[in-house]
Design an enzyme around this catalytic site. Structure first.
Site, short mmCIF file in Angstrom:
data_model
loop_
_atom_site.label_atom_id
_atom_site.label_comp_id
_atom_site.label_asym_id
_atom_site.label_seq_id
_atom_site.Cartn_x
_atom_site.Cartn_y
_atom_site.Cartn_z
N LYS A 172 46.89 -28.32 87.41
CA LYS A 172 48.15 -27.73 87.90
C LYS A 172 49.05 -28.77 88.55
CE LYS A 172 49.50 -23.66 90.70
NZ LYS A 172 48.94 -22.59 91.55
N GLU B 118 43.72 -17.74 86.91
CA GLU B 118 43.58 -18.99 87.68
C GLU B 118 42.33 -18.92 88.56
OE1 GLU B 118 46.83 -19.31 90.47
OE2 GLU B 118 46.40 -21.39 90.99
N CYS C 272 49.90 -20.52 87.04
CA CYS C 272 50.58 -19.73 88.06
C CYS C 272 51.94 -20.29 88.47
CB CYS C 272 49.65 -19.54 89.27
SG CYS C 272 50.08 -18.04 90.19
N VAL D 280 51.28 -13.99 93.62
CA VAL D 280 51.49 -13.18 94.82
C VAL D 280 52.97 -12.79 94.98
CG1 VAL D 280 49.47 -14.00 96.09
CG2 VAL D 280 51.59 -15.28 96.26
C1 ACM Z 1 49.97 -19.43 92.77
O1 ACM Z 1 50.42 -20.46 92.25
N1 ACM Z 1 48.68 -19.17 92.76
C2 ACM Z 1 50.86 -18.45 93.39
#
Ligand code: ACM
Length: 277
Positions: free
Chosen positions: A122, A51, A155, A182
């Site tokens: 996203k 990402e 992510c 994370v």
């Molecule tokens: C994330 O979506 N970068 C944790």
């Protein structure tokens, strides 16, 4: 729907690679240089990068994020990916900090030797991302790239089973999942999403620390049987590739009397499309 039924056994076995590294915050040119070196030994039909691989992640504010963003047209990062895809004869999926007018999107780009062929923005923004990026507005596309059908998630999208299922329903063989993880448990969950949807998942995660965030590495490729075919260490740059058996993604027979398509009960799922008060 048709795509989730057996749509013909495909005996080809295209390959996928994941690349794990630590992008430099706010330094698009530096990230191109890093990737140039890292990608030298990587060969696969599809290469997946983390990402926001173009820009790094933990921006202090929107002004800082904008400084490290590029529009899709004329992007130096996409031009580098195109050149690399041309040299290697492959497709590349990468996280990209996309500037569109005055709006920023946390985007995944799909690039071939012909240039940009697709994008996903996203949908599920994580934590302070809501201060920087607009929520995704291009749906959940699946692209036929010849060797396979490819969908993209980014992510934190991992947390939402609905989007994995939609990509499987649309016929994705492979879900490329650029990440900056994370939280410690996504790497377990994506293998389960792969299993429940009978797709391959390639999660390319990053490493390193930016401001107060430490990223968890452990990039992986999970098979439609839920096996981790590739598993990177928690620390360190990493790349590896594996081949994919598309007969596993195209024939979704679970038992002699159950297929993933016909055993679903959408009439029982209407709550999933409602906003809860
Ligand atoms: C994330 O979506 N970068 C944790």
């Amino acid at each position: 729907m048709e795509n989730l039924r057996s749509s013909g056994v495909d005996s080809s076995s295209p390959s996928v690679a994941v690349v794990q590294f630590a992008p430099l915050l706010g330094n698009v040119g530096g990230n191109i240089q890093q990737l140039e070196a890292l990608l030298q030994g990587v060969q696969a039909d599809v290469i997946v990068l983390p990402e926001l691989a173009s820009s790094g992640y933990a921006f202090a504010d929107k002004a800082e994020a904008i400084k490290a963003a590029e529009p899709l047209a004329g992007s130096s990062f996409i031009s580098f990916l195109t050149h690399t895809a041309h040299k290697k004869g492959c497709s590349i999926v990468s996280g990209f900090n996309e500037l569109d007018g005055s709006s920023l999107y946390n985007t995944a780009v799909l690039v071939t030797a012909s240039g940009l062929v697709g994008k996903y923005r996203k949908i599920h923004l994580f934590w302070n991302e809501v201060d920087l990026f607009e929520p995704g507005d291009v749906g959940l596309p699946v692209f036929d790239i010849g060797s396979l059908r490819l969908g993209m998630l980014i992510c934190f999208d991992w947390m939402f089973p609905e989007v994995w299922r939609i990509l499987a329903l649309k016929g994705a063989d492979l879900i490329a999942h650029p990440s900056n993880l994370v939280l410690p448990y996504c790497q377990q969950a994506v293998a389960v999403h792969a299993l429940c949807n009978r797709v391959y998942v390639a999660t390319a995660n990053r490493i390193g620390t930016e401001r107060n965030l430490t990223f968890t590495g452990g990039s992986l490729v999970a098979s439609p049987l839920g096996e981790k075919v590739i598993e990177a260490p928690v620390n360190g740059s990493f790349s590896a590739s594996c081949s994919m058996d598309l007969s596993l993604t195209r024939v979704k027979k679970i038992t002699p009397r159950n297929t993933l398509a016909e055993s679903r009960r959408p009439d029982c799922y209407s709550l999933l499309t409602k906003h809860l008060e």
